[in-house]
Design an enzyme around this catalytic site. Structure first.
Site, PDB file in Angstrom:
ATOM      1  N   LYS A 111       0.834  -1.211   0.000  1.00 35.94           N
ATOM      2  CA  LYS A 111       0.000   0.000   0.000  1.00 35.94           C
ATOM      3  C   LYS A 111       0.863   1.252   0.000  1.00 35.94           C
ATOM      4  O   LYS A 111       0.534   2.249  -0.641  1.00 35.94           O
ATOM      5  CB  LYS A 111      -0.928   0.015   1.221  1.00 35.94           C
ATOM      6  CG  LYS A 111      -2.130  -0.854   1.040  1.00 35.94           C
ATOM      7  CD  LYS A 111      -3.109  -0.237   0.054  1.00 35.94           C
ATOM      8  CE  LYS A 111      -4.332  -1.120  -0.097  1.00 35.94           C
ATOM      9  NZ  LYS A 111      -5.170  -0.770  -1.228  1.00 35.94           N
ATOM     10  N   LYS A 194      -1.721 -11.498  -9.085  1.00 34.92           N
ATOM     11  CA  LYS A 194      -3.043 -12.061  -8.805  1.00 34.92           C
ATOM     12  C   LYS A 194      -4.139 -11.212  -9.438  1.00 34.92           C
ATOM     13  O   LYS A 194      -3.934 -10.029  -9.705  1.00 34.92           O
ATOM     14  CB  LYS A 194      -3.262 -12.173  -7.298  1.00 34.92           C
ATOM     15  CG  LYS A 194      -3.336 -10.838  -6.599  1.00 34.92           C
ATOM     16  CD  LYS A 194      -3.880 -10.931  -5.193  1.00 34.92           C
ATOM     17  CE  LYS A 194      -3.890  -9.528  -4.594  1.00 34.92           C
ATOM     18  NZ  LYS A 194      -4.668  -9.335  -3.419  1.00 34.92           N
ATOM     19  N   LYS A 197      -9.158  -6.226  -7.962  1.00 35.21           N
ATOM     20  CA  LYS A 197     -10.312  -5.386  -8.296  1.00 35.21           C
ATOM     21  C   LYS A 197      -9.913  -4.233  -9.190  1.00 35.21           C
ATOM     22  O   LYS A 197     -10.660  -3.800 -10.049  1.00 35.21           O
ATOM     23  CB  LYS A 197     -10.919  -4.813  -7.023  1.00 35.21           C
ATOM     24  CG  LYS A 197     -11.572  -5.845  -6.136  1.00 35.21           C
ATOM     25  CD  LYS A 197     -12.310  -5.176  -4.994  1.00 35.21           C
ATOM     26  CE  LYS A 197     -13.001  -6.212  -4.135  1.00 35.21           C
ATOM     27  NZ  LYS A 197     -12.314  -6.487  -2.874  1.00 35.21           N
TER      28      LYS A 197
HETATM   29  P1  TYM Z   1     -10.593  -8.652  -0.474  1.00 32.58           P
HETATM   30  O1  TYM Z   1     -11.814  -7.796  -0.473  1.00 32.58           O
HETATM   31  O2  TYM Z   1      -9.386  -8.152  -1.175  1.00 32.58           O
HETATM   32  O3  TYM Z   1     -10.920 -10.067  -1.052  1.00 32.58           O
HETATM   33  C1  TYM Z   1     -12.008 -10.847  -0.565  1.00 32.58           C
HETATM   34  C2  TYM Z   1     -11.636 -12.307  -0.569  1.00 32.58           C
HETATM   35  O4  TYM Z   1     -11.267 -12.722  -1.879  1.00 32.58           O
HETATM   36  C3  TYM Z   1      -9.972 -13.316  -1.854  1.00 32.58           C
HETATM   37  N1  TYM Z   1      -9.236 -12.984  -3.091  1.00 32.58           N
HETATM   38  C4  TYM Z   1      -8.583 -13.894  -3.846  1.00 32.58           C
HETATM   39  N2  TYM Z   1      -8.448 -15.217  -3.702  1.00 32.58           N
HETATM   40  C5  TYM Z   1      -7.745 -15.871  -4.669  1.00 32.58           C
HETATM   41  N3  TYM Z   1      -7.198 -15.246  -5.744  1.00 32.58           N
HETATM   42  C6  TYM Z   1      -7.322 -13.912  -5.923  1.00 32.58           C
HETATM   43  N4  TYM Z   1      -6.799 -13.317  -6.991  1.00 32.58           N
HETATM   44  C7  TYM Z   1      -8.046 -13.164  -4.931  1.00 32.58           C
HETATM   45  N5  TYM Z   1      -8.340 -11.845  -4.783  1.00 32.58           N
HETATM   46  C8  TYM Z   1      -9.072 -11.754  -3.643  1.00 32.58           C
HETATM   47  C9  TYM Z   1      -9.288 -12.731  -0.640  1.00 32.58           C
HETATM   48  O5  TYM Z   1      -8.263 -13.583  -0.177  1.00 32.58           O
HETATM   49  C10 TYM Z   1     -10.436 -12.616   0.332  1.00 32.58           C
HETATM   50  O6  TYM Z   1     -10.639 -13.838   0.977  1.00 32.58           O
HETATM   51  N6  TYM Z   1      -8.857  -7.925   4.126  1.00 32.58           N
HETATM   52  C11 TYM Z   1      -9.838  -8.629   3.348  1.00 32.58           C
HETATM   53  C12 TYM Z   1     -11.275  -8.347   3.777  1.00 32.58           C
HETATM   54  C13 TYM Z   1     -11.532  -8.689   5.189  1.00 32.58           C
HETATM   55  C14 TYM Z   1     -11.706  -9.999   5.741  1.00 32.58           C
HETATM   56  C15 TYM Z   1     -11.944  -9.788   7.125  1.00 32.58           C
HETATM   57  C16 TYM Z   1     -11.698 -11.281   5.202  1.00 32.58           C
HETATM   58  C17 TYM Z   1     -11.673  -7.799   6.202  1.00 32.58           C
HETATM   59  N7  TYM Z   1     -11.913  -8.453   7.359  1.00 32.58           N
HETATM   60  C18 TYM Z   1     -12.175 -10.872   7.970  1.00 32.58           C
HETATM   61  C19 TYM Z   1     -11.917 -12.358   6.051  1.00 32.58           C
HETATM   62  C20 TYM Z   1     -12.157 -12.142   7.424  1.00 32.58           C
HETATM   63  C21 TYM Z   1      -9.697  -8.187   1.909  1.00 32.58           C
HETATM   64  O7  TYM Z   1      -9.238  -7.122   1.627  1.00 32.58           O
HETATM   65  O8  TYM Z   1     -10.228  -9.050   1.018  1.00 32.58           O
END
Ligand code: TYM
Length: 329
Positions: A111, A194, A197
């Site tokens: 970040k 990876k 978004k």
């Molecule tokens: P976020 O919003 O970036 O992504 C949500 C979930 O999708 C998974 N993910 C992926 N898995 C495999 N390949 C990819 N290219 C890929 N891109 C995203 C992420 O691993 C995630 O599981 N910090 C977290 C959000 C969060 C959270 C939590 C998750 C906040 N509090 C508590 C679980 C439990 C995040 O930014 O995910």
């Protein structure tokens, strides 16, 4: 019965990485377990969204989540900011989270590179808020993709530290969870990294079949045919990785053989891949449109979700306050 928590930031449309990394695993767990699924809209403030965008994004992500098949009748579906107990636990955990360990977090370092003009304290303490999200329900399983593995490791550490500091066995140490055991990373279509978004390399669940075909056809591969027996290059392996999750095993086997014989036609492989992706996303896309136009339904889901999530969260806060030593006069 396990307690399961999973979340997603409300910063953009859901893509295949979110679906295969986290949501699909959650879907498999929701019936037999005590499941919480939430939209991390406090987390999204680290990138300073405009007020008008904040609400629209939450609504969109919620609709997409539900369209994937998350059932609010069996799982608790809620918006993070509807459960302010999370912020109290976040504050309490911050007292035992050390700046050094937070600064070493991979996502924080990334970040800093991405938004050098906005290195706010929320970015630094992002893993603490995430830990609070999880342990507020005393969860033991967290379906996430590989990119969240370090955050989960930190969650376990914060939970353990709390238990040790107060001499209790209160918080379980939650595990990152995937049915296939290994956490997965869905790669982007640009040949590296990876799927994300905002990286411009993703396929969104809301994409039309036409958009998906166009994106997949443009995906990076090799220019020439494969040399017989050679391992696939990184961009080609990325397409195989996506194929592994969307296509029939016999399809993957066929193109793997074509590759190792050195006769693969990447155009054919991509055409097949696009159709197999569409098979996964099309039913979801149709439901997204239905659900997002049903305001009364969405309002009911978040109201019921908030109530159930707050009941669980406030119980934890009450017990945590007592453990820490806050007592009534
Ligand atoms: P976020 O919003 O970036 O992504 C949500 C979930 O999708 C998974 N993910 C992926 N898995 C495999 N390949 C990819 N290219 C890929 N891109 C995203 C992420 O691993 C995630 O599981 N910090 C977290 C959000 C969060 C959270 C939590 C998750 C906040 N509090 C508590 C679980 C439990 C995040 O930014 O995910």
């Amino acid at each position: 019965m396990e307690t399961v928590v999973s979340g997603i930031r409300s910063t953009g449309n859901l893509h295949l990485g979110n679906y295969f990394g986290a949501i699909r695993n959650f879907l498999k767990m929701q019936k037999e377990n005590n499941c919480f699924f939430f939209i991390a809209d406090y987390h999204s403030l680290t990138t300073h969204p405009k007020p008008a965008d904040l609400h629209a994004n939450i609504r969109q992500v919620l609709s997409e989540y539900l369209a994937c098949g998350i059932d609010p009748e069996v799982a608790t579906v809620y918006v993070q900011s509807d459960v302010p107990e999370v912020t109290e636990l976040y504050l309490l955990l911050n007292m035992n989270a050390y700046v050094g360990e937070l600064e070493r977090t991979v996502s924080f370092k990334e970040k800093i590179r991405k938004q050098p003009d906005n290195i706010n304290a929320g970015l630094l303490t992002y893993p603490v808020l995430m830990a609070a999200d999880i342990i507020i329900h005393r969860a033991n399983k967290v379906p996430v993709g590989q990119d969240q593995a370090q955050h989960l490791e930190m969650t376990r550490r914060f939970a353990r530290r709390f238990n040790t500091m107060y001499g209790v066995e209160y918080f379980p140490e939650p595990d990152a969870y995937n049915f296939g055991r290994k956490l997965i990373k869905i790669p982007g279509l640009d040949g590296s990294g990876k799927m994300g978004k905002s990286e411009g390399n993703g396929i969104f669940l809301a994409d039309t079949p036409g958009e998906i075909r166009k994106k997949v056809i443009r995906a990076v591969t090799d220019t020439g045919p494969a040399t017989p027996g050679e391992k696939p290059s990184v961009p080609v392996q990325n397409l195989f990785t996506i194929m592994n999750v969307v296509s029939d095993p016999s399809t993957v086997k066929y193109f793997r053989e074509q590759h190792s014989l050195g006769v693969i036609r990447y155009g054919d492989m991509k055409k097949q891949l696009a159709e197999d992706i569409i098979k996964v996303t099309e039913p979801v896309r149709e439901r997204i449109n239905q659900i997002s136009s049903d305001s009364a339904y969405l309002a009911r889901v978040v109201a019921e979700g908030a109530e159930k999530a707050r009941a669980s969260a406030s119980r934890t806060i009450r017990e945590v306050r007592e453990i820490i030593g806050y007592r009534p006069f």
